[in-house]
Design a protein around this motif. Structure first.
Motif, PDB file in Angstrom:
ATOM      1  N   ALA A 114       0.846  -1.201   0.000  1.00 22.21           N
ATOM      2  CA  ALA A 114       0.000   0.000   0.000  1.00 22.21           C
ATOM      3  C   ALA A 114       0.882   1.252   0.000  1.00 22.21           C
ATOM      4  CB  ALA A 114      -0.924  -0.012   1.215  1.00 22.21           C
ATOM      5  N   ALA A 115       1.920   1.230   0.835  1.00 30.01           N
ATOM      6  CA  ALA A 115       2.852   2.369   0.901  1.00 30.01           C
ATOM      7  C   ALA A 115       3.543   2.564  -0.445  1.00 30.01           C
ATOM      8  CB  ALA A 115       3.884   2.130   1.995  1.00 30.01           C
ATOM      9  N   GLN A 116       3.896   1.420  -1.062  1.00 31.42           N
ATOM     10  CA  GLN A 116       4.569   1.442  -2.356  1.00 31.42           C
ATOM     11  C   GLN A 116       3.697   2.134  -3.420  1.00 31.42           C
ATOM     12  OE1 GLN A 116       4.882  -2.483  -4.347  1.00 31.42           O
ATOM     13  NE2 GLN A 116       6.912  -2.444  -3.459  1.00 31.42           N
ATOM     14  N   GLN A 140       1.318   4.261  -2.838  1.00 31.39           N
ATOM     15  CA  GLN A 140       1.204   5.688  -2.498  1.00 31.39           C
ATOM     16  C   GLN A 140       2.470   6.446  -2.870  1.00 31.39           C
ATOM     17  OE1 GLN A 140      -2.068   4.766   0.940  1.00 31.39           O
ATOM     18  NE2 GLN A 140      -0.481   6.219   1.477  1.00 31.39           N
ATOM     19  N   SER A 141       3.614   5.784  -2.742  1.00 32.93           N
ATOM     20  CA  SER A 141       4.866   6.431  -3.169  1.00 32.93           C
ATOM     21  C   SER A 141       4.856   6.640  -4.680  1.00 32.93           C
ATOM     22  CB  SER A 141       6.067   5.581  -2.779  1.00 32.93           C
ATOM     23  OG  SER A 141       6.089   5.400  -1.396  1.00 32.93           O
ATOM     24  N   MET A 142       4.283   5.683  -5.389  1.00 33.11           N
ATOM     25  CA  MET A 142       4.224   5.828  -6.850  1.00 33.11           C
ATOM     26  C   MET A 142       3.335   7.009  -7.246  1.00 33.11           C
ATOM     27  SD  MET A 142       4.208   1.967  -8.336  1.00 33.11           S
ATOM     28  CE  MET A 142       5.740   1.040  -8.423  1.00 33.11           C
ATOM     29  N   ILE A 143       2.298   7.275  -6.421  1.00 38.72           N
ATOM     30  CA  ILE A 143       1.469   8.457  -6.690  1.00 38.72           C
ATOM     31  C   ILE A 143       2.328   9.709  -6.546  1.00 38.72           C
ATOM     32  CG2 ILE A 143      -0.598   9.747  -6.020  1.00 38.72           C
ATOM     33  CD1 ILE A 143      -1.699   7.205  -4.759  1.00 38.72           C
ATOM     34  N   ILE A 144       3.126   9.736  -5.469  1.00 35.43           N
ATOM     35  CA  ILE A 144       4.012  10.897  -5.240  1.00 35.43           C
ATOM     36  C   ILE A 144       4.986  11.051  -6.412  1.00 35.43           C
ATOM     37  CG2 ILE A 144       5.816  11.852  -3.754  1.00 35.43           C
ATOM     38  CD1 ILE A 144       4.541  10.353  -1.431  1.00 35.43           C
TER      39      ILE A 144
END
Lengths: 337, 365
Positions: free
Chosen positions: B89-91, B93-97
């Motif tokens: 999930a964090a991964q 979200q990082s890709m969104i950033i």
């Protein structure tokens, strides 16, 4: 952290919190390194991906870390008792499943079950203290009970988390992302409780020097119940936050938290000795553990090296910490250690 | 689900996105988010520890490298969350950033990533889940129809046995969705043949060595087995168990597309004249199909929400070509081109998806 509660000082800890505590979070050495490591990670991430420092970027970056922070703090209270909790991962999963599959339709039974889970954790602490059982065995056994219950409640992933919890977890105050506010509040509350209150000192003392605590007139069984109960409460909070983010249930959602939470506490300056923990360090440790993978992703490390590199970074931090501990001891003992 | 999230603080998200886009554009770091530029694509997986997954990642990388050379896509990357759901999930979200225009997801949980995937969709990112899917409505899906997989192999076995015999089934992992689907397909067909009996089931965990141990463990307690149904990466191990127990005649074992499976099949065929079977598994390069689905969606072409990728079967006549082509631990695969992917997309759009493909290895074509 006071020197008087450490095992090696050999003294009986006073049941009151000593006055000379000045730094919330313990001695400089134990929380300093993880905090520096976390700060370095943020700096590098912001340098590589400036978008991460915006409001949206920060909330995307940190929101997924909040449940891990809470799970690490839960683990910290068990490690403070001189034990290890191998069940926290499936426990958080059970909370997630309860929130996703029971709360929406049966609100009151769901809430009672969540409270019951905290009580169950305290009872588990009692069992371990009274029967002098190894915590590894008991918590490992209980991990299957938690997972089994979760699968009974929700055999296949699904369910819907109540809208209220989803929007609560998604809370976006102006200026600072809600996650940062939550992390700061939780850290301050836990640090103040453990370092500034009388009972906090007793709890820490019961892990490092149970005999002393017993002689000072406190029940070691009760302190252990309190430590496990607080761990259970933090585990429930972690599960609720995780549920709000996932918006649905999966019994296996948090199995990775077992090792991640232990690593977070240890990287955060804690040790398996018991009583030797730092709330600020643990939170920083959780951020470090959670951010390593993100950092490697931002640095475009090939996926086949990501897992190995994560491990290497952890080992590096622990080696640094061992070096700092050695240096401190050398300074304290005038170079004779 | 997406309706609920869509009305969640759209203004704030828009403001945040604007800030994000401006920051990215100003600093020149990360992939470009300008609509005109070649889109950047990130692949998020939760495990790369077995041969199928390694092949999955490398076929995406080679497909993406080619697409990058021709300017169809921009930057691409692969991230592995090492089995952890929250980390995946964090991964995402990082890709969104990082400003990826499309994110391909091999999901560790069918439901637990929905929150992150919704955030990506809300940010205008195309999300394509493939192989192990998610339930989030906003994501496109590239799937193997594993029910068809089970029906296909059971139908083959039924024909070969004349609709009569004892069956042992090597299943995957309990509770796994692939296992549930294949098993449902097997049951569908077995209902039609009352004389075919499923006498025992073991869990081989999609792993040859585990399948071998499990089959060897139940063999002494079983009646004569006529055929063994499998779920991929387990047929060779199952056959080894029968050979080591000196079972004669050997049962019909459906193979699972690994080099080991094909070599065992060859060996048995040399010893037992006339022995024949089939081999089947899913396409590791579903990841490439997912990439082309994302490219089409980004280009505004119509794409159905669910695209089926066929299973890769190896019939008798292709056996030696594949056996010679694959290493012992490799899995049969073919890098699926843009044209292949388009075929699957069109077939799925027309409601008549392609379920079986029997290519020869690339070198042999």
């Amino acid at each position: 952290m006071t020197q008087s509660v450490k095992v090696r000082s050999g003294t009986v800890p006073p049941p009151t919190a000593p006055k000379r505590l000045s730094v919330p979070g313990g001695t400089l050495g134990s929380w300093f390194l993880p905090v520096v490591a976390a700060v370095i990670m943020f700096v590098v991430i912001f340098a590589v991906a400036p978008a991460a420092s915006s409001y949206l970027g920060l909330s995307l970056l940190l929101s997924s870390l909040l449940p891990l922070v809470l799970a690490c703090l839960a683990q910290m209270f068990v490690i403070a008792a001189g034990d290890v909790d191998l069940g926290i991962g499936s426990f958080v999963g059970l909370v997630n499943v309860t929130v996703a599959a029971i709360l929406p339709t049966h609100t009151l039974p769901g809430i009672l079950l969540l409270i019951g889970l905290v009580v169950a954790y305290a009872l588990m602490g009692m069992l371990i203290a009274v029967r002098r059982l190894p915590s590894i065995i008991v918590t490992l056994g209980m991990s299957f009970v938690w997972l089994g219950l979760a699968i009974l409640i929700l055999p296949t992933p699904g369910g819907t988390v109540p809208e209220g919890i989803v929007s609560f977890v998604d809370w976006s105050p102006p200026l600072v992302p809600g996650t940062i506010v939550a992390i700061v509040v939780v850290t301050v509350v836990v640090a103040l409780f453990l370092n500034r209150t009388r009972y906090g000192a007793v709890l820490r003392g019961s892990g490092s020097n149970p005999e002393g605590i017993r002689r000072a007139g406190w029940s070691v069984v009760r302190t252990k119940m309190a430590l496990y109960g607080i761990a259970g409460l933090l585990g429930v909070l972690s599960g609720i936050v995780l549920s709000g983010q996932a918006a649905s249930g999966d019994p296996n959602i948090a199995t990775s938290y077992v090792l991640l939470s232990i690593a977070g506490v240890i990287v955060g300056g804690g040790s398996f000795r018991g009583g030797d923990i730092s709330p600020v360090g643990t939170v920083a440790g959780a951020l470090v553990i959670g951010l390593i993978a993100t950092l490697l992703q931002f640095l475009d490390v090939p996926s086949s090296y990501q897992v190995g590199t994560q491990g290497l970074v952890l080992v590096l931090i622990l080696v640094l910490r061992a070096g700092v501990t050695w240096w401190r001891r050398r300074v304290e003992t005038g170079g004779l250690a | 689900m997406n309706v609920r999230s869509a009305r969640r603080r759209p203004a704030l998200l828009a403001a945040g996105l604007a800030a994000l886009t401006c920051l990215v554009a100003a600093c020149g770091a990360g992939p470009s988010t300008e609509p005109g530029a070649a889109p950047s694509i990130g692949l998020s997986t939760y495990y790369t520890g077995n041969n199928w997954r390694k092949e999955m990642v490398s076929s995406f990388q080679s497909g993406a490298t080619d697409a990058q050379k021709t300017g169809i896509i921009g930057k691409y990357s692969v991230a592995d969350s090492n089995g952890s759901v929250p980390q995946q999930a964090a991964q995402i979200q990082s890709m969104i950033i990082q400003g990826y225009r499309a994110i391909l997801v091999e999901a560790a949980s069918p439901t637990a990533l929905n929150g992150s995937i919704q955030k990506a969709c809300d940010a205008g990112i195309t999300v394509v889940a493939f192989d192990s899917l998610v339930t989030a409505d906003c994501a496109y899906k590239v799937a193997t129809d594993y029910v068809k997989y089970g029906e296909l192999e059971t139908e083959y076995v039924a024909q070969r046995l004349g609709g009569k015999g004892n069956i042992l089934m090597v299943r995957g992992i309990p509770g796994n969705s692939v296992d549930n689907d294949v098993y449902a397909g097997v049951q569908n067909v077995l209902k039609k043949y009352p004389d075919m009996k499923l006498v025992s089931e073991v869990y081989g965990q999609f792993t040859e060595s585990v399948a071998q141990q499990q089959v060897a463990g139940v063999l002494p307690s079983l009646p004569k087995i006529d055929a063994v149904l499998t779920e991929g990466n387990d047929g060779g191990g199952a056959m080894q168990a029968f050979r080591q127990a000196n079972v004669n005649p050997l049962p019909l074992v459906v193979m699972g597309n690994t080099g080991q499976d094909l070599q065992v099949w060859q060996k048995v065929a040399q010893q037992v004249p006339g022995y024949t079977t089939m081999s089947v598994s899913s396409y590791p390069s579903m990841s490439t199909v997912a990439m082309w689905v994302a490219v089409n969606v980004l280009a505004g072409k119509p794409v159905p929400k669910l695209v089926y990728a066929p299973v890769l079967t190896i019939p008798e006549q292709n056996r030696d070509a594949w056996a010679g082509h694959l290493g012992y631990g490799e899995v049969a695969n073919k890098v699926l081109s843009q044209e292949d992917s388009q075929r699957f997309i069109d077939a799925s759009a027309s409601g008549n998806p392609l379920h079986v493909d029997s290519p020869l290895p690339e070198a042999a074509q």
